[in-house]
Design a protein around this motif. Structure first.
Motif, PDB file in Angstrom:
ATOM      1  N   UNK A  13     -61.039 -13.577 -38.686  1.00 29.37           N
ATOM      2  CA  UNK A  13     -59.981 -12.639 -38.281  1.00 29.37           C
ATOM      3  C   UNK A  13     -58.608 -13.230 -38.610  1.00 29.37           C
ATOM      4  N   UNK A  14     -57.822 -12.476 -39.355  1.00 26.82           N
ATOM      5  CA  UNK A  14     -56.611 -13.043 -39.952  1.00 26.82           C
ATOM      6  C   UNK A  14     -55.595 -13.430 -38.884  1.00 26.82           C
ATOM      7  N   UNK A  15     -55.515 -12.647 -37.798  1.00 28.71           N
ATOM      8  CA  UNK A  15     -54.567 -12.971 -36.734  1.00 28.71           C
ATOM      9  C   UNK A  15     -54.892 -14.302 -36.084  1.00 28.71           C
ATOM     10  N   UNK A  16     -56.179 -14.478 -35.760  1.00 25.79           N
ATOM     11  CA  UNK A  16     -56.633 -15.716 -35.133  1.00 25.79           C
ATOM     12  C   UNK A  16     -56.433 -16.892 -36.076  1.00 25.79           C
ATOM     13  N   UNK A  17     -56.712 -16.670 -37.368  1.00 21.11           N
ATOM     14  CA  UNK A  17     -56.567 -17.758 -38.336  1.00 21.11           C
ATOM     15  C   UNK A  17     -55.118 -18.209 -38.436  1.00 21.11           C
ATOM     16  N   UNK A  18     -54.202 -17.238 -38.548  1.00 16.18           N
ATOM     17  CA  UNK A  18     -52.779 -17.587 -38.658  1.00 16.18           C
ATOM     18  C   UNK A  18     -52.324 -18.292 -37.383  1.00 16.18           C
ATOM     19  N   UNK A  19     -52.796 -17.794 -36.223  1.00 17.92           N
ATOM     20  CA  UNK A  19     -52.413 -18.420 -34.950  1.00 17.92           C
ATOM     21  C   UNK A  19     -52.893 -19.866 -34.899  1.00 17.92           C
ATOM     22  N   UNK A  20     -54.160 -20.093 -35.289  1.00 19.08           N
ATOM     23  CA  UNK A  20     -54.714 -21.453 -35.238  1.00 19.08           C
ATOM     24  C   UNK A  20     -54.028 -22.360 -36.258  1.00 19.08           C
ATOM     25  N   UNK A  21     -53.757 -21.817 -37.455  1.00 21.24           N
ATOM     26  CA  UNK A  21     -53.058 -22.608 -38.472  1.00 21.24           C
ATOM     27  C   UNK A  21     -51.679 -23.009 -37.965  1.00 21.24           C
ATOM     28  N   UNK A  22     -50.975 -22.053 -37.327  1.00 16.89           N
ATOM     29  CA  UNK A  22     -49.641 -22.345 -36.799  1.00 16.89           C
ATOM     30  C   UNK A  22     -49.720 -23.399 -35.707  1.00 16.89           C
ATOM     31  N   UNK A  23     -50.715 -23.231 -34.826  1.00 18.85           N
ATOM     32  CA  UNK A  23     -50.893 -24.186 -33.731  1.00 18.85           C
ATOM     33  C   UNK A  23     -51.126 -25.589 -34.281  1.00 18.85           C
ATOM     34  N   UNK A  24     -52.021 -25.690 -35.281  1.00 20.27           N
ATOM     35  CA  UNK A  24     -52.311 -26.994 -35.862  1.00 20.27           C
ATOM     36  C   UNK A  24     -51.064 -27.555 -36.558  1.00 20.27           C
ATOM     37  N   UNK A  61     -54.197 -32.020 -42.565  1.00 16.74           N
ATOM     38  CA  UNK A  61     -53.793 -30.619 -42.735  1.00 16.74           C
ATOM     39  C   UNK A  61     -54.694 -29.902 -43.736  1.00 16.74           C
ATOM     40  N   UNK A  62     -54.926 -30.532 -44.885  1.00 23.64           N
ATOM     41  CA  UNK A  62     -55.801 -29.913 -45.883  1.00 23.64           C
ATOM     42  C   UNK A  62     -57.199 -29.717 -45.302  1.00 23.64           C
ATOM     43  N   UNK A  63     -57.671 -30.710 -44.575  1.00 28.42           N
ATOM     44  CA  UNK A  63     -59.009 -30.634 -43.995  1.00 28.42           C
ATOM     45  C   UNK A  63     -59.129 -29.515 -42.968  1.00 28.42           C
ATOM     46  N   UNK A  64     -58.163 -29.453 -42.052  1.00 22.10           N
ATOM     47  CA  UNK A  64     -58.257 -28.448 -40.995  1.00 22.10           C
ATOM     48  C   UNK A  64     -58.034 -27.055 -41.583  1.00 22.10           C
ATOM     49  N   UNK A  65     -57.184 -26.974 -42.610  1.00 24.95           N
ATOM     50  CA  UNK A  65     -56.966 -25.686 -43.273  1.00 24.95           C
ATOM     51  C   UNK A  65     -58.280 -25.203 -43.911  1.00 24.95           C
TER      52      UNK A  65
END
Lengths: 113, 250
Positions: free
Chosen positions: A81-92, A68-72
């Motif tokens: 882009x903040x929307x894409x980042x939040x989406x990818x973080x949520x997905x992960x 998690x720390x690594x992928x974050x």
């Protein structure tokens, strides 16, 4: 409450988990290289022996925390882009949660068998 | 006398493309705006020649060529450039150490103003952000603040930084987040004041560095250590900051 995501906490989690992963990962590699369990019964016997069982139980959350720390870090570095980042973080996060629960279920089932 | 071949980055946004080998702009973009290109020069070799002297020889051939330089002996930190892919100070980089043709480009990741001259504003803003000066809470003494020789020794390898920017512009983390990550040069200075026995703002300095960006974008890539022309070690300084942070939080 800080607006910021954690810095020091994430870093120390990554460092400490890395030590456990290195040691237990080495043990796993040795077991499967030198004397791999030949069938399901042997695998179950190995996985249910107390020390290995505890080791595996710890291994799963530690591995996921490290990942998690690594992928974050990767997403913070490269995805602007903040929307894409939040989406990818949520997905992960969901993916990791699902993997963790699945692995936990497997560990519990092998104990019950 | 042998000739030295150099291939130099040219970009002159405020002038018409005058050189014959300047490429034509494509029709989509502003046609009046020239594109950057590499221009080849040959200059006469001199004994013990440094890269800065070769750049000066280029400037004699083509006076529109621009680069920063001042002291010529690795003290002022003005002539940081990227030579053959590695950041260095042109004035203390021997030509003999560089494979020809020498590719000279501006410091990576910074907006180019003209040729080898880059905009270092963000770099200086990050330096300013670490409060690079002594902060005292006690009343100042009549004369100097005393420091033991042992405490003074802790500043060796930290105070020598000349802010040339070779390290921060070699750092991928600084390339990705130059607005949020302090970068190796500023963090080396942050540790320089954290390590100073006369400074009394340790808590405030550490609190200001918390969060995922300012300090913790450093992934110990160590490009900074490799390129520092003064042989300093920002990665180690960053590690010390993290250790001190940990010490103060558990």
């Amino acid at each position: 409450m800080s607006r910021r995501a954690s810095g020091l906490k994430a870093w120390i989690i990554q460092r400490v988990s890395a030590v456990y992963l290195a040691l237990f990962g080495l043990y796993l590699a040795l077991v499967f290289a030198v004397a791999p369990p030949q069938d399901h019964l042997e695998l179950a016997a190995w996985a249910t022996s107390p020390w290995v069982a505890v080791g595996l139980l710890v291994f799963i959350p530690v591995l996921l925390a490290h990942a998690w720390v690594g992928i974050r870090d990767v997403l913070i570095d490269y995805v602007k882009p903040i929307g894409l980042r939040v989406a990818l973080l949520s997905l992960m996060a969901l993916l990791f949660l699902a993997s963790g629960l699945w692995a936990l279920q497997a560990l519990i089932l092998i104990q019950v068998d | 006398m042998t000739a030295i071949r150099l291939s130099v980055y040219r970009y002159q946004p405020d002038s018409e493309p005058s050189a014959s080998n300047a490429p034509k702009s494509d029709s989509e973009s502003d046609p009046r705006r020239p594109k950057p290109y590499m221009q080849t020069f040959e200059v006469q070799a001199q004994p013990g020649m440094m890269l800065r002297e070769a750049l000066l020889a280029i400037k004699e051939q083509d006076e529109t060529f621009a680069f920063r330089h001042s002291c010529g002996e690795g003290v002022c930190g003005s002539d940081g450039v990227n030579a053959n892919g590695t950041n260095c100070l042109a004035c203390i980089t021997p030509i003999a150490d560089l494979k020809q043709p020498i590719q000279v480009r501006p410091l990576p990741g910074r907006p180019v103003i003209r040729d080898l001259v880059v905009d270092m504003t963000q770099f200086y803003e990050q330096y300013r952000a670490v409060d690079p000066y002594l902060i005292r809470k006690d009343p100042l003494p009549e004369q100097e603040i005393r420091q033991s020789p042992a405490d003074r020794d802790k500043l060796d390898g930290l105070y020598e930084c000349i802010l040339c920017g070779c390290c921060s512009t070699a750092c991928p983390s600084f390339w990705w987040n130059p607005d949020k990550f302090h970068g190796p040069a500023a963090l080396l200075q942050s540790w320089r004041f954290l390590a100073d026995s006369r400074d009394q703002a340790t808590d405030e300095r550490l609190d200001a560095l918390e969060g995922p960006y300012k300090l913790f974008r450093c992934h110990s890539i160590m490009n900074c250590v490799e390129v520092c022309p003064k042989g300093l070690n920002p990665t180690q300084a960053i590690g010390r900051i993290k250790e001190l942070m940990l010490e103060q939080s558990v």
